[in-house]
Design a protein around this motif. Structure first.
Motif, PDB file in Angstrom:
ATOM      1  N   VAL A 105      -7.997   2.526   3.831  1.00 44.68           N
ATOM      2  CA  VAL A 105      -7.622   1.295   4.519  1.00 44.68           C
ATOM      3  C   VAL A 105      -8.784   0.325   4.378  1.00 44.68           C
ATOM      4  O   VAL A 105      -9.919   0.654   4.718  1.00 44.68           O
ATOM      5  N   VAL A 106      -8.505  -0.872   3.861  1.00 45.12           N
ATOM      6  CA  VAL A 106      -9.559  -1.878   3.709  1.00 45.12           C
ATOM      7  C   VAL A 106      -9.388  -3.034   4.683  1.00 45.12           C
ATOM      8  O   VAL A 106     -10.328  -3.795   4.892  1.00 45.12           O
ATOM      9  N   ALA A 107      -8.199  -3.171   5.273  1.00 47.74           N
ATOM     10  CA  ALA A 107      -7.982  -4.241   6.254  1.00 47.74           C
ATOM     11  C   ALA A 107      -6.789  -3.902   7.130  1.00 47.74           C
ATOM     12  O   ALA A 107      -5.820  -3.296   6.682  1.00 47.74           O
ATOM     13  N   THR A 108      -6.899  -4.304   8.379  1.00 48.43           N
ATOM     14  CA  THR A 108      -5.788  -4.212   9.318  1.00 48.43           C
ATOM     15  C   THR A 108      -5.640  -5.578   9.958  1.00 48.43           C
ATOM     16  O   THR A 108      -6.594  -6.091  10.536  1.00 48.43           O
ATOM     17  N   ASP A 109      -4.478  -6.188   9.804  1.00 48.76           N
ATOM     18  CA  ASP A 109      -4.219  -7.516  10.352  1.00 48.76           C
ATOM     19  C   ASP A 109      -3.250  -7.367  11.519  1.00 48.76           C
ATOM     20  O   ASP A 109      -2.044  -7.232  11.320  1.00 48.76           O
ATOM     21  N   ARG A 110      -3.775  -7.389  12.716  1.00 49.59           N
ATOM     22  CA  ARG A 110      -2.940  -7.213  13.916  1.00 49.59           C
ATOM     23  C   ARG A 110      -2.042  -8.420  14.163  1.00 49.59           C
ATOM     24  O   ARG A 110      -0.948  -8.263  14.682  1.00 49.59           O
ATOM     25  N   ARG A 111      -2.493  -9.588  13.780  1.00 51.39           N
ATOM     26  CA  ARG A 111      -1.685 -10.795  13.989  1.00 51.39           C
ATOM     27  C   ARG A 111      -0.423 -10.768  13.127  1.00 51.39           C
ATOM     28  O   ARG A 111       0.664 -11.108  13.559  1.00 51.39           O
ATOM     29  N   VAL A 137      -1.151  -3.680   7.127  1.00 51.34           N
ATOM     30  CA  VAL A 137      -2.345  -2.940   6.742  1.00 51.34           C
ATOM     31  C   VAL A 137      -2.496  -3.035   5.224  1.00 51.34           C
ATOM     32  O   VAL A 137      -1.501  -3.063   4.493  1.00 51.34           O
ATOM     33  N   THR A 138      -3.747  -3.122   4.755  1.00 55.98           N
ATOM     34  CA  THR A 138      -4.019  -3.181   3.320  1.00 55.98           C
ATOM     35  C   THR A 138      -4.725  -1.898   2.902  1.00 55.98           C
ATOM     36  O   THR A 138      -5.748  -1.525   3.479  1.00 55.98           O
ATOM     37  N   LEU A 139      -4.156  -1.251   1.910  1.00 56.48           N
ATOM     38  CA  LEU A 139      -4.749  -0.044   1.333  1.00 56.48           C
ATOM     39  C   LEU A 139      -5.333  -0.367  -0.030  1.00 56.48           C
ATOM     40  O   LEU A 139      -4.721  -1.106  -0.809  1.00 56.48           O
ATOM     41  N   HIS A 140      -6.479   0.196  -0.334  1.00 55.84           N
ATOM     42  CA  HIS A 140      -7.000   0.163  -1.700  1.00 55.84           C
ATOM     43  C   HIS A 140      -6.672   1.528  -2.287  1.00 55.84           C
ATOM     44  O   HIS A 140      -6.989   2.563  -1.697  1.00 55.84           O
ATOM     45  N   VAL A 141      -6.015   1.531  -3.436  1.00 63.50           N
ATOM     46  CA  VAL A 141      -5.537   2.768  -4.045  1.00 63.50           C
ATOM     47  C   VAL A 141      -6.139   2.912  -5.441  1.00 63.50           C
ATOM     48  O   VAL A 141      -6.171   1.945  -6.210  1.00 63.50           O
ATOM     49  N   GLU A 142      -6.606   4.108  -5.761  1.00 65.01           N
ATOM     50  CA  GLU A 142      -7.094   4.433  -7.102  1.00 65.01           C
ATOM     51  C   GLU A 142      -6.358   5.667  -7.602  1.00 65.01           C
ATOM     52  O   GLU A 142      -6.290   6.678  -6.899  1.00 65.01           O
ATOM     53  N   GLY A 148       3.352  -3.085   9.217  1.00 60.62           N
ATOM     54  CA  GLY A 148       3.020  -2.079  10.221  1.00 60.62           C
ATOM     55  C   GLY A 148       1.528  -1.832  10.278  1.00 60.62           C
ATOM     56  O   GLY A 148       0.780  -2.218   9.383  1.00 60.62           O
ATOM     57  N   LEU A 149       1.101  -1.174  11.333  1.00 62.04           N
ATOM     58  CA  LEU A 149      -0.325  -0.921  11.531  1.00 62.04           C
ATOM     59  C   LEU A 149      -0.715   0.533  11.321  1.00 62.04           C
ATOM     60  O   LEU A 149      -1.892   0.869  11.310  1.00 62.04           O
ATOM     61  N   ASP A 150       0.253   1.414  11.115  1.00 64.99           N
ATOM     62  CA  ASP A 150      -0.013   2.829  10.893  1.00 64.99           C
ATOM     63  C   ASP A 150       0.103   3.125   9.401  1.00 64.99           C
ATOM     64  O   ASP A 150       1.181   2.996   8.814  1.00 64.99           O
ATOM     65  N   SER A 151      -0.987   3.529   8.792  1.00 62.98           N
ATOM     66  CA  SER A 151      -0.991   3.775   7.350  1.00 62.98           C
ATOM     67  C   SER A 151      -0.724   5.229   6.984  1.00 62.98           C
ATOM     68  O   SER A 151      -0.616   5.555   5.805  1.00 62.98           O
ATOM     69  N   SER A 152      -0.594   6.109   7.966  1.00 63.15           N
ATOM     70  CA  SER A 152      -0.468   7.534   7.653  1.00 63.15           C
ATOM     71  C   SER A 152       0.808   7.861   6.879  1.00 63.15           C
ATOM     72  O   SER A 152       0.774   8.645   5.926  1.00 63.15           O
ATOM     73  N   GLY A 153       1.936   7.285   7.268  1.00 54.80           N
ATOM     74  CA  GLY A 153       3.191   7.538   6.551  1.00 54.80           C
ATOM     75  C   GLY A 153       3.146   7.048   5.110  1.00 54.80           C
ATOM     76  O   GLY A 153       3.432   7.814   4.173  1.00 54.80           O
ATOM     77  N   PRO A 154       2.785   5.779   4.886  1.00 53.12           N
ATOM     78  CA  PRO A 154       2.686   5.290   3.508  1.00 53.12           C
ATOM     79  C   PRO A 154       1.679   6.068   2.658  1.00 53.12           C
ATOM     80  O   PRO A 154       1.921   6.301   1.472  1.00 53.12           O
TER      81      PRO A 154
END
Length: 79
Positions: free
Chosen positions: A32-38, A42-47, A10-16
């Motif tokens: 968010v560190v990357a969004t791949d529309r193709r 979405v890639t999140l960096h988490v600490e 998915g492209l919406d990171s708000s829920g996760p």
């Protein structure tokens, strides 16, 4: 501190992000560190401070069946 990348469908990171914040605590930081529309992901960096690596992996895998957990590392912050 545990740091890792998490690839989510998915492209919406708000829920996760809300799910992770609730499960990992208010001190967890995400960006968010990357969004791949193709590929529609979405890639999140988490600490996450004050959690063990196995605890964090358990939380992530129990809440996100279709996620891909990237390289995870632990480190100590010195002040």
């Amino acid at each position: 501190m545990v740091a890792f990348d998490l690839i989510l469908p998915g492209l919406d990171s708000s829920g996760p992000r809300r799910v992770l914040q609730k499960a990992l605590g208010g001190e967890a930081r995400m960006q968010v560190v990357a969004t791949d529309r193709r590929r529609e992901c979405v890639t999140l960096h988490v600490e996450v401070p004050s959690r063990s690596l196995s605890d964090v992996i358990g939380v992530v895998t129990s809440r996100f069946e279709q996620a891909t957990l990237g390289h995870a590392t632990t480190f100590t912050l010195r002040r």
